[in-house]
Design a protein around this motif. Sequence first.
Motif, PDB file in Angstrom:
ATOM      1  N   PRO A   1       0.794  -1.470  -0.014  1.00 44.47           N
ATOM      2  CA  PRO A   1      -0.110   0.051   0.056  1.00 44.47           C
ATOM      3  C   PRO A   1       0.661   1.314   0.007  1.00 44.47           C
ATOM      4  N   GLY A   2       0.743   2.242  -0.932  1.00 38.97           N
ATOM      5  CA  GLY A   2       1.399   3.375  -1.294  1.00 38.97           C
ATOM      6  C   GLY A   2       2.679   3.233  -1.750  1.00 38.97           C
ATOM      7  N   ARG A   3       3.153   2.002  -1.968  1.00 40.38           N
ATOM      8  CA  ARG A   3       4.362   1.660  -2.447  1.00 40.38           C
ATOM      9  C   ARG A   3       4.161   0.860  -3.952  1.00 40.38           C
ATOM     10  N   GLY A   4       5.156   0.873  -4.801  1.00 43.74           N
ATOM     11  CA  GLY A   4       4.823   0.134  -5.788  1.00 43.74           C
ATOM     12  C   GLY A   4       4.037   0.350  -7.050  1.00 43.74           C
ATOM     13  N   GLN A   5       2.845   1.046  -6.614  1.00 48.95           N
ATOM     14  CA  GLN A   5       1.707   1.376  -7.369  1.00 48.95           C
ATOM     15  C   GLN A   5       1.200   2.880  -7.136  1.00 48.95           C
ATOM     16  N   PRO A   6       0.939   3.555  -8.115  1.00 46.70           N
ATOM     17  CA  PRO A   6       0.865   5.157  -7.967  1.00 46.70           C
ATOM     18  C   PRO A   6      -0.698   4.966  -7.446  1.00 46.70           C
ATOM     19  N   ARG A   7      -1.008   5.872  -6.415  1.00 47.52           N
ATOM     20  CA  ARG A   7      -2.278   6.062  -5.694  1.00 47.52           C
ATOM     21  C   ARG A   7      -3.242   6.291  -6.957  1.00 47.52           C
ATOM     22  N   ARG A   8      -3.044   7.056  -7.777  1.00 47.45           N
ATOM     23  CA  ARG A   8      -4.053   7.615  -8.639  1.00 47.45           C
ATOM     24  C   ARG A   8      -4.805   6.329  -9.351  1.00 47.45           C
ATOM     25  N   ARG A   9      -4.467   4.898  -9.301  1.00 45.21           N
ATOM     26  CA  ARG A   9      -5.179   3.984  -9.942  1.00 45.21           C
ATOM     27  C   ARG A   9      -6.488   3.607  -8.857  1.00 45.21           C
ATOM     28  N   GLY A  10      -6.412   3.949  -7.846  1.00 47.00           N
ATOM     29  CA  GLY A  10      -7.518   3.861  -6.977  1.00 47.00           C
ATOM     30  C   GLY A  10      -7.628   2.390  -6.398  1.00 47.00           C
ATOM     31  N   LEU A  11      -7.050   1.427  -6.710  1.00 50.77           N
ATOM     32  CA  LEU A  11      -7.304   0.070  -6.638  1.00 50.77           C
ATOM     33  C   LEU A  11      -6.061  -0.821  -6.934  1.00 50.77           C
ATOM     34  N   TRP A  12      -5.455  -1.532  -5.800  1.00 52.45           N
ATOM     35  CA  TRP A  12      -4.284  -2.498  -6.376  1.00 52.45           C
ATOM     36  C   TRP A  12      -4.256  -3.705  -5.402  1.00 52.45           C
ATOM     37  N   PRO A  13      -3.991  -4.710  -5.653  1.00 54.33           N
ATOM     38  CA  PRO A  13      -4.082  -5.939  -4.728  1.00 54.33           C
ATOM     39  C   PRO A  13      -2.764  -5.494  -3.720  1.00 54.33           C
ATOM     40  N   VAL A  14      -2.807  -5.995  -2.389  1.00 60.24           N
ATOM     41  CA  VAL A  14      -2.032  -5.803  -1.292  1.00 60.24           C
ATOM     42  C   VAL A  14      -1.764  -7.224  -0.805  1.00 60.24           C
ATOM     43  N   SER A  15      -2.661  -8.232  -0.922  1.00 53.59           N
ATOM     44  CA  SER A  15      -2.323  -9.571  -0.303  1.00 53.59           C
ATOM     45  C   SER A  15      -2.718 -10.473  -1.267  1.00 53.59           C
ATOM     46  N   TYR A  16      -2.069 -11.666  -1.294  1.00 53.19           N
ATOM     47  CA  TYR A  16      -1.953 -12.818  -2.271  1.00 53.19           C
ATOM     48  C   TYR A  16      -2.048 -14.079  -1.424  1.00 53.19           C
ATOM     49  N   ALA A  17      -3.070 -14.687  -1.841  1.00 53.98           N
ATOM     50  CA  ALA A  17      -3.384 -16.076  -1.198  1.00 53.98           C
ATOM     51  C   ALA A  17      -2.213 -17.327  -1.821  1.00 53.98           C
ATOM     52  N   LEU A  18      -1.472 -18.081  -0.886  1.00 52.12           N
ATOM     53  CA  LEU A  18      -0.904 -18.838  -1.402  1.00 52.12           C
ATOM     54  C   LEU A  18      -1.116 -20.145  -1.139  1.00 52.12           C
ATOM     55  N   GLN A  19      -1.296 -21.040  -2.234  1.00 55.83           N
ATOM     56  CA  GLN A  19      -2.059 -22.485  -1.930  1.00 55.83           C
ATOM     57  C   GLN A  19      -0.921 -23.482  -2.425  1.00 55.83           C
ATOM     58  N   LYS A  20      -0.046 -23.131  -3.186  1.00 58.49           N
ATOM     59  CA  LYS A  20       0.869 -24.137  -3.375  1.00 58.49           C
ATOM     60  C   LYS A  20       2.342 -23.486  -3.951  1.00 58.49           C
ATOM     61  N   TRP A  21       3.550 -23.852  -4.006  1.00 64.20           N
ATOM     62  CA  TRP A  21       4.730 -23.328  -4.376  1.00 64.20           C
ATOM     63  C   TRP A  21       5.212 -23.927  -5.661  1.00 64.20           C
ATOM     64  N   ASN A  22       5.177 -23.259  -6.651  1.00 69.37           N
ATOM     65  CA  ASN A  22       5.892 -23.686  -7.883  1.00 69.37           C
ATOM     66  C   ASN A  22       6.731 -22.554  -8.446  1.00 69.37           C
ATOM     67  N   ALA A  23       7.269 -22.741  -9.772  1.00 61.37           N
ATOM     68  CA  ALA A  23       8.271 -21.788 -10.235  1.00 61.37           C
ATOM     69  C   ALA A  23       7.469 -20.470 -10.525  1.00 61.37           C
ATOM     70  N   VAL A  24       6.320 -20.341 -11.094  1.00 61.44           N
ATOM     71  CA  VAL A  24       5.544 -19.218 -11.423  1.00 61.44           C
ATOM     72  C   VAL A  24       4.992 -18.690 -10.152  1.00 61.44           C
ATOM     73  N   VAL A  25       4.862 -19.411  -9.036  1.00 60.55           N
ATOM     74  CA  VAL A  25       4.593 -18.559  -7.558  1.00 60.55           C
ATOM     75  C   VAL A  25       5.856 -17.841  -7.279  1.00 60.55           C
ATOM     76  N   GLU A  26       6.934 -18.565  -7.326  1.00 59.60           N
ATOM     77  CA  GLU A  26       8.080 -18.192  -6.834  1.00 59.60           C
ATOM     78  C   GLU A  26       8.738 -16.793  -7.618  1.00 59.60           C
ATOM     79  N   ARG A  27       8.506 -16.677  -8.981  1.00 62.07           N
ATOM     80  CA  ARG A  27       8.932 -15.475  -9.656  1.00 62.07           C
ATOM     81  C   ARG A  27       7.918 -14.311  -9.314  1.00 62.07           C
ATOM     82  N   LYS A  28       6.642 -14.723  -9.041  1.00 58.45           N
ATOM     83  CA  LYS A  28       5.688 -13.565  -8.497  1.00 58.45           C
ATOM     84  C   LYS A  28       6.006 -13.082  -7.275  1.00 58.45           C
ATOM     85  N   VAL A  29       6.287 -13.880  -6.345  1.00 62.53           N
ATOM     86  CA  VAL A  29       7.019 -13.441  -4.951  1.00 62.53           C
ATOM     87  C   VAL A  29       8.301 -12.776  -4.948  1.00 62.53           C
TER      88      VAL A  29
END
Length: 98
Positions: free
Chosen positions: A61-89
């Motif tokens: 929140p307040g970092r990494g995304q400009p506030r003018r967009r009005g909405l952005w994700p701040v939490s991510y559910a983790l159900q399993k670990w794989n290469a795609v998840v690792e790259r996103k983390v």
Amino acid sequence: MAPEDRALAERVHMTVTATAPDLSPKTWYGMPAYANADGKVVVFFQDSGKFKLPVLDPGLPGRGQPRRRGLWPVSYALQKWNAVVERKVVELVKAAVS
């Protein structure tokens, strides 16, 4: 932590510490967290035992995304670990510390 959550938390720990070695591991409200040099928590993990779903919060929140967009994700559910998840983390951790 349940064994499945512990496995996810260990992967998160390895990824966060490799991606942002300047962050300090600590606990925050009893959950694994990582703080910057100012002591501010910028990434934390919530296990499903308390919150019904393992969640990674990269502290954006307040970092990494400009506030003018009005909405952005701040939490991510983790159900399993794989290469795609690792790259996103890795991407989220880099944004959280920038």
